[in-house]
Design a protein around this motif. Structure first.
Motif, PDB file in Angstrom:
ATOM      1  N   ALA A  26       0.835  -1.205   0.000  1.00  0.00           N
ATOM      2  CA  ALA A  26       0.000   0.000   0.000  1.00  0.00           C
ATOM      3  C   ALA A  26       0.868   1.254   0.000  1.00  0.00           C
ATOM      4  CB  ALA A  26      -0.920   0.003   1.212  1.00  0.00           C
ATOM      5  N   GLY A  27       1.943   1.219   0.779  1.00  0.00           N
ATOM      6  CA  GLY A  27       2.870   2.357   0.787  1.00  0.00           C
ATOM      7  C   GLY A  27       3.535   2.541  -0.552  1.00  0.00           C
ATOM      8  N   THR A  28       3.833   1.461  -1.231  1.00  0.00           N
ATOM      9  CA  THR A  28       4.441   1.550  -2.560  1.00  0.00           C
ATOM     10  C   THR A  28       3.511   2.270  -3.530  1.00  0.00           C
ATOM     11  OG1 THR A  28       5.668  -0.504  -2.201  1.00  0.00           O
ATOM     12  CG2 THR A  28       5.374   0.214  -4.476  1.00  0.00           C
ATOM     13  N   VAL A  29       2.236   1.874  -3.496  1.00  0.00           N
ATOM     14  CA  VAL A  29       1.259   2.505  -4.397  1.00  0.00           C
ATOM     15  C   VAL A  29       1.135   4.000  -4.101  1.00  0.00           C
ATOM     16  CG1 VAL A  29      -1.175   2.559  -5.074  1.00  0.00           C
ATOM     17  CG2 VAL A  29      -0.001   0.366  -4.732  1.00  0.00           C
ATOM     18  N   LEU A  30       1.054   4.356  -2.815  1.00  0.00           N
ATOM     19  CA  LEU A  30       0.921   5.761  -2.445  1.00  0.00           C
ATOM     20  C   LEU A  30       2.155   6.566  -2.858  1.00  0.00           C
ATOM     21  CD1 LEU A  30      -0.712   5.472   1.098  1.00  0.00           C
ATOM     22  CD2 LEU A  30      -1.805   6.213  -1.035  1.00  0.00           C
ATOM     23  N   CYS A  31       3.317   5.974  -2.656  1.00  0.00           N
ATOM     24  CA  CYS A  31       4.552   6.695  -3.026  1.00  0.00           C
ATOM     25  C   CYS A  31       4.643   6.909  -4.527  1.00  0.00           C
ATOM     26  CB  CYS A  31       5.773   5.917  -2.523  1.00  0.00           C
ATOM     27  SG  CYS A  31       5.971   5.950  -0.725  1.00  0.00           S
ATOM     28  N   PHE A  32       4.240   5.916  -5.290  1.00  0.00           N
ATOM     29  CA  PHE A  32       4.267   6.079  -6.746  1.00  0.00           C
ATOM     30  C   PHE A  32       3.253   7.132  -7.200  1.00  0.00           C
ATOM     31  CE2 PHE A  32       6.079   1.585  -7.644  1.00  0.00           C
ATOM     32  CZ  PHE A  32       7.363   2.076  -7.387  1.00  0.00           C
ATOM     33  N   MET A  33       2.117   7.155  -6.506  1.00  0.00           N
ATOM     34  CA  MET A  33       1.103   8.147  -6.872  1.00  0.00           C
ATOM     35  C   MET A  33       1.597   9.553  -6.554  1.00  0.00           C
ATOM     36  SD  MET A  33      -2.401   6.252  -5.639  1.00  0.00           S
ATOM     37  CE  MET A  33      -3.380   7.702  -5.993  1.00  0.00           C
ATOM     38  N   GLU A  34       2.392   9.705  -5.494  1.00  0.00           N
ATOM     39  CA  GLU A  34       2.903  11.010  -5.096  1.00  0.00           C
ATOM     40  C   GLU A  34       4.281  11.289  -5.694  1.00  0.00           C
ATOM     41  OE1 GLU A  34       2.839  11.231  -0.885  1.00  0.00           O
ATOM     42  OE2 GLU A  34       0.640  11.038  -0.747  1.00  0.00           O
ATOM     43  N   GLN A  35       4.688  10.452  -6.673  1.00  0.00           N
ATOM     44  CA  GLN A  35       5.947  10.631  -7.386  1.00  0.00           C
ATOM     45  C   GLN A  35       7.181  10.483  -6.481  1.00  0.00           C
ATOM     46  OE1 GLN A  35       5.908  10.960 -10.738  1.00  0.00           O
ATOM     47  NE2 GLN A  35       3.661  10.806 -10.568  1.00  0.00           N
ATOM     48  N   GLN A  36       7.012   9.809  -5.356  1.00  0.00           N
ATOM     49  CA  GLN A  36       8.166   9.508  -4.500  1.00  0.00           C
ATOM     50  C   GLN A  36       8.681   8.114  -4.877  1.00  0.00           C
ATOM     51  OE1 GLN A  36       6.881   9.959  -0.440  1.00  0.00           O
ATOM     52  NE2 GLN A  36       6.544  12.186  -0.647  1.00  0.00           N
ATOM     53  N   LEU A  37       9.389   8.073  -5.994  1.00  0.00           N
ATOM     54  CA  LEU A  37       9.766   6.795  -6.591  1.00  0.00           C
ATOM     55  C   LEU A  37      10.793   6.034  -5.764  1.00  0.00           C
ATOM     56  CD1 LEU A  37       9.983   7.921 -10.333  1.00  0.00           C
ATOM     57  CD2 LEU A  37       8.036   7.003  -9.063  1.00  0.00           C
ATOM     58  N   ILE A  38      11.704   6.739  -5.164  1.00  0.00           N
ATOM     59  CA  ILE A  38      12.755   6.047  -4.392  1.00  0.00           C
ATOM     60  C   ILE A  38      12.146   5.328  -3.187  1.00  0.00           C
ATOM     61  CG2 ILE A  38      14.844   6.360  -3.030  1.00  0.00           C
ATOM     62  CD1 ILE A  38      15.579   8.695  -4.811  1.00  0.00           C
ATOM     63  N   ILE A  39      11.337   6.066  -2.440  1.00  0.00           N
ATOM     64  CA  ILE A  39      10.711   5.444  -1.256  1.00  0.00           C
ATOM     65  C   ILE A  39       9.778   4.316  -1.695  1.00  0.00           C
ATOM     66  CG2 ILE A  39       9.196   5.837   0.713  1.00  0.00           C
ATOM     67  CD1 ILE A  39      10.233   8.693   0.818  1.00  0.00           C
ATOM     68  N   GLY A  40       9.034   4.556  -2.795  1.00  0.00           N
ATOM     69  CA  GLY A  40       8.144   3.507  -3.298  1.00  0.00           C
ATOM     70  C   GLY A  40       8.912   2.281  -3.735  1.00  0.00           C
ATOM     71  N   GLY A  41      10.066   2.495  -4.357  1.00  0.00           N
ATOM     72  CA  GLY A  41      10.897   1.350  -4.779  1.00  0.00           C
ATOM     73  C   GLY A  41      11.408   0.565  -3.590  1.00  0.00           C
ATOM     74  N   ILE A  42      11.816   1.292  -2.523  1.00  0.00           N
ATOM     75  CA  ILE A  42      12.302   0.607  -1.312  1.00  0.00           C
ATOM     76  C   ILE A  42      11.188  -0.232  -0.682  1.00  0.00           C
ATOM     77  CG2 ILE A  42      13.151   0.966   1.029  1.00  0.00           C
ATOM     78  CD1 ILE A  42      14.636   3.444  -0.014  1.00  0.00           C
ATOM     79  N   CYS A  43       9.978   0.348  -0.616  1.00  0.00           N
ATOM     80  CA  CYS A  43       8.841  -0.403  -0.043  1.00  0.00           C
ATOM     81  C   CYS A  43       8.535  -1.639  -0.873  1.00  0.00           C
ATOM     82  CB  CYS A  43       7.617   0.508   0.035  1.00  0.00           C
ATOM     83  SG  CYS A  43       7.742   1.839   1.249  1.00  0.00           S
ATOM     84  N   LEU A  44       8.629  -1.512  -2.203  1.00  0.00           N
ATOM     85  CA  LEU A  44       8.349  -2.650  -3.069  1.00  0.00           C
ATOM     86  C   LEU A  44       9.390  -3.757  -2.882  1.00  0.00           C
ATOM     87  CD1 LEU A  44       6.705  -3.937  -5.313  1.00  0.00           C
ATOM     88  CD2 LEU A  44       8.135  -2.712  -6.976  1.00  0.00           C
ATOM     89  N   ILE A  45      10.657  -3.353  -2.777  1.00  0.00           N
ATOM     90  CA  ILE A  45      11.723  -4.347  -2.573  1.00  0.00           C
ATOM     91  C   ILE A  45      11.545  -5.058  -1.238  1.00  0.00           C
ATOM     92  CG2 ILE A  45      14.200  -4.614  -2.206  1.00  0.00           C
ATOM     93  CD1 ILE A  45      14.623  -2.332  -4.213  1.00  0.00           C
ATOM     94  N   LEU A  46      11.219  -4.299  -0.194  1.00  0.00           N
ATOM     95  CA  LEU A  46      10.995  -4.912   1.116  1.00  0.00           C
ATOM     96  C   LEU A  46       9.815  -5.879   1.081  1.00  0.00           C
ATOM     97  CD1 LEU A  46      11.577  -1.878   3.517  1.00  0.00           C
ATOM     98  CD2 LEU A  46      13.084  -3.852   3.156  1.00  0.00           C
ATOM     99  N   ALA A  47       8.761  -5.530   0.373  1.00  0.00           N
ATOM    100  CA  ALA A  47       7.596  -6.412   0.273  1.00  0.00           C
ATOM    101  C   ALA A  47       7.960  -7.704  -0.454  1.00  0.00           C
ATOM    102  CB  ALA A  47       6.461  -5.692  -0.452  1.00  0.00           C
ATOM    103  N   ILE A  48       8.772  -7.582  -1.513  1.00  0.00           N
ATOM    104  CA  ILE A  48       9.195  -8.783  -2.254  1.00  0.00           C
ATOM    105  C   ILE A  48      10.075  -9.667  -1.379  1.00  0.00           C
ATOM    106  CG2 ILE A  48      10.548  -9.585  -4.210  1.00  0.00           C
ATOM    107  CD1 ILE A  48       9.614  -7.098  -5.737  1.00  0.00           C
ATOM    108  N   VAL A  49      11.000  -9.031  -0.639  1.00  0.00           N
ATOM    109  CA  VAL A  49      11.899  -9.802   0.235  1.00  0.00           C
ATOM    110  C   VAL A  49      11.108 -10.552   1.294  1.00  0.00           C
ATOM    111  CG1 VAL A  49      13.712  -9.608   1.976  1.00  0.00           C
ATOM    112  CG2 VAL A  49      13.902  -8.324  -0.159  1.00  0.00           C
TER     113      VAL A  49
END
Length: 284
Positions: A26-49
């Motif tokens: 959910a944080g990844t989606v919100l970060c991408f929507m707010e153009q915070q790509l770095i934070i969104g990418g980190i959240c996505l990587i953590l979710a995958i891990v």
């Protein structure tokens, strides 16, 4: 060879892990929507891990956790759990299982060819040993079981009418107990516990079955005859002693021998003895 002992792997409650993954997504989606790509990418990587560490363990099963070729521990907690990310989990059943051996042709201690088979009841008690100490533990159990059956079968005769001698046919409990002990010694290296081992088939091989049946019958007849004669001698001895003790009749050596002969013939004979009336005396 380095002996590996089972240890508990690192785990977290699976539902907590799934909730954490959902929050990160959910944080990844919100970060991408707010153009915070770095934070969104980190959240996505953590979710995958974290998602790579989610596993499910059923009742009476265990999961052996391997990370980069190293044993990290065993998960025995049933349900959904979160364990070491990007690890390989090998599921091992801890349930009680049966193994029915094939009919094996072996020679007993007397060299007679016989057919023998057994059922082995076992379960895995050390998942790490089952995975790392042997290659394909199910095949290991099968091969070692047949080897143990052969080893035990060659120690005893199939059958024997001698007293105080263990036989495969006449002492099933003792043979099964020894087979269980033999199997446990062989399968301990695989982390397997042998619960029970029982013979399910035991017979002479077809090529000698008829001849050995005749031998069994002859041995049984001889053994029965011996028992009958032993009993007859005791009965005759008791009868003679009682007659002499109570003074029913005075017996000299010749009369005693004649009475012993008549009593033995009537007791030992297969058919009912036909009485012969002697109207004279023993000496006429």
């Amino acid at each position: 060879m380095n002996e590996i002992k089972e240890k508990e792997a690192w785990v977290l409650n699976g539902y907590f892990g799934i909730l954490l993954i959902a929050i990160l997504l959910a944080g990844t989606v919100l970060c991408f929507m707010e153009q915070q790509l770095i934070i969104g990418g980190i959240c996505l990587i953590l979710a995958i891990v974290l998602g790579s560490g989610v596993t499910m363990v059923q009742p009476n099963q265990s999961a052996v956790v391997i990370f980069l070729g190293r044993y990290m521990g065993t998960v025995r907690r049933e349900g959904i759990v979160l364990t070491v990310p990007f690890s390989v989990r090998r599921t091992i059943s801890l349930r009680v299982r049966n193994f029915n051996s094939k009919r094996l042709k072996v020679n007993d201690v007397n060299g007679n060819p016989i057919e023998i088979a057994a059922v082995i009841v076992f379960k895995v008690i050390d998942s790490a040993k089952a995975v790392f100490d042997v290659d394909r533990y199910e095949e290991f159990v099968e091969i070692q079981s047949e080897t143990a059956i052969r080893a035990v079968a060659t120690k005893y005769p199939y059958d024997n009418f001698e007293e105080n001698e263990l036989t495969l046919r006449g002492n099933a409990e003792e043979v099964s107990s020894e087979l269980t002990t033999e199997l446990q010694d062989r399968l301990r290296v695989a982390g397997v516990d042998v619960i029970e081992a029982r013979l399910t088939h035991l017979a002479y091989s077809t090529e000698i079955a008829q001849a050995m049946l005749q031998r069994q019958q002859a041995s049984a007849i001889i053994s029965a005859r011996k028992q009958i004669v032993d009993g007859a001698v005791g009965m005759v001895q008791d009868a003679i002693d009682r007659i002499e003790k109570e003074g029913v009749v005075d017996l000299d050596d010749e009369r005693r021998a004649a009475m012993i002969n008549n009593l033995l013939v009537s007791i030992v004979s297969d058919h009912g003895a036909q009485p012969v009336v002697n109207t004279g005396s023993l000496y006429q």
